[in-house]
Design a protein around this motif. Structure first.
Motif, PDB file in Angstrom:
ATOM      1  N   ASP A  61       2.406  -9.172  29.289  1.00  0.00           N
ATOM      2  CA  ASP A  61       1.440  -8.993  28.212  1.00  0.00           C
ATOM      3  C   ASP A  61       1.103  -7.526  27.996  1.00  0.00           C
ATOM      4  OD1 ASP A  61       1.436 -11.604  27.604  1.00  0.00           O
ATOM      5  OD2 ASP A  61      -0.372 -12.103  28.739  1.00  0.00           O
TER       6      ASP A  61
ATOM      7  N   VAL B 115       2.158   3.981  10.993  1.00  0.00           N
ATOM      8  CA  VAL B 115       1.075   4.729  10.341  1.00  0.00           C
ATOM      9  C   VAL B 115       1.527   6.166  10.083  1.00  0.00           C
ATOM     10  CG1 VAL B 115      -1.202   5.741  10.727  1.00  0.00           C
ATOM     11  CG2 VAL B 115      -0.826   3.314  11.163  1.00  0.00           C
TER      12      VAL B 115
ATOM     13  N   LEU C 115       5.097  -7.193  10.208  1.00  0.00           N
ATOM     14  CA  LEU C 115       3.887  -6.360  10.210  1.00  0.00           C
ATOM     15  C   LEU C 115       2.625  -7.211  10.349  1.00  0.00           C
ATOM     16  CD1 LEU C 115       2.445  -3.638   9.914  1.00  0.00           C
ATOM     17  CD2 LEU C 115       2.478  -3.977   7.445  1.00  0.00           C
TER      18      LEU C 115
ATOM     19  N   LEU D  61       2.249  -8.342  13.889  1.00  0.00           N
ATOM     20  CA  LEU D  61       1.828  -7.237  14.759  1.00  0.00           C
ATOM     21  C   LEU D  61       0.344  -6.929  14.569  1.00  0.00           C
ATOM     22  CD1 LEU D  61       4.802  -4.701  14.537  1.00  0.00           C
ATOM     23  CD2 LEU D  61       4.262  -6.298  16.361  1.00  0.00           C
ATOM     24  N   ILE D  62      -0.083  -6.851  13.301  1.00  0.00           N
ATOM     25  CA  ILE D  62      -1.494  -6.552  13.039  1.00  0.00           C
ATOM     26  C   ILE D  62      -2.374  -7.635  13.640  1.00  0.00           C
ATOM     27  CG2 ILE D  62      -3.236  -6.432  11.199  1.00  0.00           C
ATOM     28  CD1 ILE D  62      -1.257  -4.887   9.529  1.00  0.00           C
TER      29      ILE D  62
ATOM     30  N   GLU E  44      -1.867  -9.249  16.248  1.00  0.00           N
ATOM     31  CA  GLU E  44      -1.918  -9.158  17.710  1.00  0.00           C
ATOM     32  C   GLU E  44      -2.893  -8.086  18.194  1.00  0.00           C
ATOM     33  OE1 GLU E  44      -0.592 -11.079  19.999  1.00  0.00           O
ATOM     34  OE2 GLU E  44       0.230 -12.354  18.422  1.00  0.00           O
ATOM     35  N   LEU E  45      -3.355  -7.241  17.279  1.00  0.00           N
ATOM     36  CA  LEU E  45      -4.288  -6.196  17.700  1.00  0.00           C
ATOM     37  C   LEU E  45      -5.643  -6.805  18.008  1.00  0.00           C
ATOM     38  CD1 LEU E  45      -3.565  -3.343  15.127  1.00  0.00           C
ATOM     39  CD2 LEU E  45      -2.821  -3.467  17.507  1.00  0.00           C
ATOM     40  N   ARG E  46      -6.243  -6.360  19.094  1.00  0.00           N
ATOM     41  CA  ARG E  46      -7.559  -6.898  19.448  1.00  0.00           C
ATOM     42  C   ARG E  46      -8.671  -5.997  18.931  1.00  0.00           C
ATOM     43  NH1 ARG E  46      -5.459 -10.550  19.167  1.00  0.00           N
ATOM     44  NH2 ARG E  46      -4.360 -11.831  20.679  1.00  0.00           N
TER      45      ARG E  46
ATOM     46  N   PHE F 243      -9.022  -0.516  14.642  1.00  0.00           N
ATOM     47  CA  PHE F 243      -7.636  -0.081  14.522  1.00  0.00           C
ATOM     48  C   PHE F 243      -6.885  -0.994  13.549  1.00  0.00           C
ATOM     49  CE2 PHE F 243      -3.229   0.343  16.439  1.00  0.00           C
ATOM     50  CZ  PHE F 243      -3.000   1.589  15.872  1.00  0.00           C
TER      51      PHE F 243
ATOM     52  N   ARG G 137      -8.091  -2.567  10.945  1.00  0.00           N
ATOM     53  CA  ARG G 137      -8.437  -2.172   9.572  1.00  0.00           C
ATOM     54  C   ARG G 137      -7.783  -0.861   9.167  1.00  0.00           C
ATOM     55  NH1 ARG G 137     -12.121  -4.024   6.016  1.00  0.00           N
ATOM     56  NH2 ARG G 137     -12.281  -1.936   5.169  1.00  0.00           N
ATOM     57  N   PHE G 138      -7.717   0.054  10.141  1.00  0.00           N
ATOM     58  CA  PHE G 138      -7.117   1.352   9.861  1.00  0.00           C
ATOM     59  C   PHE G 138      -5.634   1.182   9.481  1.00  0.00           C
ATOM     60  CE2 PHE G 138      -4.787   5.073  11.611  1.00  0.00           C
ATOM     61  CZ  PHE G 138      -5.245   6.019  10.721  1.00  0.00           C
ATOM     62  N   VAL G 139      -4.925   0.388  10.291  1.00  0.00           N
ATOM     63  CA  VAL G 139      -3.499   0.164   9.997  1.00  0.00           C
ATOM     64  C   VAL G 139      -3.346  -0.466   8.625  1.00  0.00           C
ATOM     65  CG1 VAL G 139      -1.414  -1.084  10.668  1.00  0.00           C
ATOM     66  CG2 VAL G 139      -2.865  -0.085  12.422  1.00  0.00           C
ATOM     67  N   GLN G 140      -4.205  -1.443   8.323  1.00  0.00           N
ATOM     68  CA  GLN G 140      -4.104  -2.101   7.020  1.00  0.00           C
ATOM     69  C   GLN G 140      -4.365  -1.120   5.881  1.00  0.00           C
ATOM     70  OE1 GLN G 140      -6.576  -5.689   8.264  1.00  0.00           O
ATOM     71  NE2 GLN G 140      -5.374  -6.519   6.587  1.00  0.00           N
TER      72      GLN G 140
ATOM     73  N   ILE H  69      -1.123 -12.215   6.272  1.00  0.00           N
ATOM     74  CA  ILE H  69      -2.347 -12.045   7.057  1.00  0.00           C
ATOM     75  C   ILE H  69      -3.354 -13.125   6.669  1.00  0.00           C
ATOM     76  CG2 ILE H  69      -4.335 -10.520   7.398  1.00  0.00           C
ATOM     77  CD1 ILE H  69      -2.338  -8.180   7.263  1.00  0.00           C
TER      78      ILE H  69
ATOM     79  N   ARG I 114       2.366 -13.899  25.483  1.00  0.00           N
ATOM     80  CA  ARG I 114       2.103 -13.577  24.079  1.00  0.00           C
ATOM     81  C   ARG I 114       3.336 -13.832  23.218  1.00  0.00           C
ATOM     82  NH1 ARG I 114      -2.077  -9.228  24.201  1.00  0.00           N
ATOM     83  NH2 ARG I 114      -1.795  -9.021  21.964  1.00  0.00           N
TER      84      ARG I 114
ATOM     85  N   ILE J 131       3.475 -16.351  19.950  1.00  0.00           N
ATOM     86  CA  ILE J 131       3.955 -16.009  18.610  1.00  0.00           C
ATOM     87  C   ILE J 131       5.004 -17.023  18.163  1.00  0.00           C
ATOM     88  CG2 ILE J 131       5.314 -14.336  17.287  1.00  0.00           C
ATOM     89  CD1 ILE J 131       3.938 -12.152  18.730  1.00  0.00           C
TER      90      ILE J 131
END
Lengths: 293, 284
Positions: free
Chosen positions: A9, A24, B78, B81-82, B84-86, B90, B92-95, B165, B186, B190
């Motif tokens: 993980d 990014v 994408l 991946l987004i 999977e972010l906790r 971050f 929102r920033f990526v989006q 999303i 994980r 998925i």
């Protein structure tokens, strides 16, 4: 609930973050490059190769030439006209259509929807559309970029689905108070559907602000060119002569480079400023739109 | 209330459909649509027999297939991946960052592509560090498709991920918790929960895509191509544009456009049918 992460993980989490950070950077850097280049000193930029990490020197000359250019200013004015009139008409007619189609008791409702949705998948083609626009006498009028695009079918469906979500009881009680359809639509349904209206304003504005193709075939008179067509001359046809006239040839060439980047900024910043305000509605808007018509 | 809407659709959608009959006529502006002579399938025969037919058909199909293989899956990846972010911030920033290029106009994007891939541009300069020659990439027919697809992905990946999303948000969180208790990694989550959860959305998007299979984004192509890259870049719609509006071959060009529309509609119906049979998802 607490979760214990295994080694797998952890690797996974690191991988996800690495990929997204790279993405990014790849997305943001070209935009930063444009900002840096637009603020750079023309002479230094031209002799520089490779990445820019900050503006080379600092000069606002490029922006000055952009705002001194009558073609750009005229383009801005034309675009604003198209944007304001266009989006107003778009919203007005789209919401009328969405309202009627969202009522369940309308005669021929299913037929209308079929007839409208079909246009998303089949069209007469570019040349016949051109002939129609010519036929109704819109060629060489700014309205040619507005009227033939009054309703975007996809947006109509999104709006219709949103209107359907407004409880029918509200509408009925308004009717009892003697409200007609226009009052119901403008005083009840639209105020209750603000998120979707916000998304529609953004979608239509982006379409109008960035549109160039139909302007390029329907408008021949340079005085009517919207901003994007002026940009096409500068960016694609690489013609900055009109903006740096008077300067010596070498100097012209130099400043031409920075002018390109400055025009990119001038043309993109307004719409980029608009979108973060509506961003929180996107997911909602798209979710509504994804529901089958 | 419906009158403006009906009038709009009749004039700007159905009248052009009727106008498409000029594909079967020898249209001249003086005689008008009705007065022009019928020539039957002659324009179609001319087109199928011409040297251009195979070239533009091949280019259209290849670019569409590239888009299907490389561009279509990217937003899905994408979105996962987004998801999977906790860290919410971050996320929102990526989006926010990945949506951004979608709002930049095509003209500006193409201007940037031209500049960056030009001899001495930043992409070219980076490539020379890796040992490649410095050259104007857009003049090279063999590079056109890659430039086209990569820039498409760059511009649209974030925007197109929104719909996935949205689909991901409606997956039941309890499933994940149950899986975690069972000790699923994980990756496994998925594979077994996330993907099946968004599969219906993927299928619908795929069908819609099939319906637009031959509508390669020609606005971008006519901004980027030039006679030296026609061999790999010219597609049906850019050909229609060139023949019809720049060379005034109105009837011929309408025939080509009509051919394109009919194939699109056929592909859409086919994809919908197959999908209904295989996965029980369909547009109608």
């Amino acid at each position: 609930m607490t979760t214990r992460y295994g080694a797998g993980d952890w690797i996974f989490t690191i991988l996800v973050h690495t990929v997204l950070i790279l993405l990014v950077i790849v997305t943001l850097y070209p935009l930063l490059y444009v900002i840096f280049a637009s603020l750079s000193d023309a002479g230094q930029l031209i002799s520089h190769k490779g990445l820019l990490m900050k503006p080379l020197g600092f000069s606002l000359d490029a922006y000055k030439s952009v705002f001194d250019n009558p073609a750009i200013l005229k383009g801005y004015r034309n675009t604003l006209f198209i944007l304001v009139c266009g989006v107003t008409l778009n919203l007005l007619v789209t919401s009328l259509g969405a309202y009627v189609l969202s009522r369940k008791n309308v005669l021929w409702n299913k037929v209308f929807i079929f007839v409208i949705v079909l246009t998303m998948f089949f069209s007469g083609g570019l040349i016949p559309l051109y002939l129609v626009v010519k036929g109704v006498g819109l060629i060489d009028s700014l309205w040619a970029t507005i009227i033939p695009f009054t309703v975007n079918t996809f947006n109509l469906i999104i709006m219709r689905t949103a209107f359907q979500a407004v409880p029918e009881s509200l509408e009925e009680s308004a009717k009892m108070d003697g409200a007609n359809h226009f009052t119901i639509l403008f005083k009840i349904i639209i105020p209750l559907s603000m998120p979707v209206i916000a998304v529609m304003i953004l979608y239509y504005s982006v379409e109008k602000w960035n549109g160039w193709f139909y302007a390029s075939i329907f408008l021949k008179d340079r005085e009517l060119f919207p901003l994007q067509l002026i940009l096409r001359e500068i960016l694609i046809a690489n013609n900055t002569d009109t903006m740096s006239s008077g300067a010596a040839a070498a100097e012209q060439f130099q400043i031409g480079e920075t002018i390109k980047y400055a025009t990119i900024m001038v043309a993109s910043v307004p719409i980029l400023v608009l979108y973060p305000f509506v961003q929180k509605y996107f997911v909602k808007g798209v979710m509504i739109g994804a529901v089958k018509g | 209330m419906m009158i403006p809407v009906i009038a709009y659709y009749v004039i700007f959608h159905y009248a052009p459909m009727y106008g498409a009959v000029i594909a079967f006529k020898e249209y001249t502006p003086i005689k008008g649509i009705i007065g022009s002579e019928w020539v039957g399938l002659r324009h179609f025969q001319d087109f199928f027999g011409s040297y251009y037919f195979w070239r533009i058909l091949k280019n259209t199909v290849i670019i569409s297939l590239y888009a299907l293989c490389f561009e279509f899956p990217m937003p899905i990846i994408l979105a996962i991946l987004i998801n999977e972010l906790r860290n919410r911030k971050f996320q929102r920033f990526v989006q926010t960052v990945t949506y951004m290029p979608y709002f930049i106009s095509l003209i500006v994007i193409c201007g940037m592509i031209k500049d960056f891939t030009n001899s001495g541009g930043i992409i070219n300069t980076l490539f020379t560090y890796l040992g490649f020659d410095d050259k104007a990439m857009l003049q090279k027919p063999e590079m056109f498709r890659s430039i086209y697809i990569l820039s498409e992905i760059w511009q649209k990946i974030g925007w197109e991920s929104i719909i996935y999303i949205a689909a991901l948000m409606s997956i039941d969180q309890e499933q994940y918790e149950a899986a975690r208790i069972d000790g699923a990694s994980r990756w496994k989550q998925i594979w077994n929960i996330t993907l099946p959860g968004i599969l219906p959305t993927i299928v619908i998007m795929f069908i819609l895509r099939m319906g637009n299979m031959l509508n390669v984004g020609f606005e971008k192509i006519i901004l980027l191509y030039n006679p030296s890259t026609y061999d790999t870049a010219d597609v049906i719609s850019s050909f229609v544009y060139r023949k019809g509006l720049l060379e005034f071959g109105w009837s011929y060009s309408s025939a080509v456009g009509l051919f394109n529309s009919v194939i699109n509609l056929t592909l859409l119906i086919l994809a919908n049918k197959i999908s209904r049979r295989v996965s029980e998802n369909s547009l109608w």
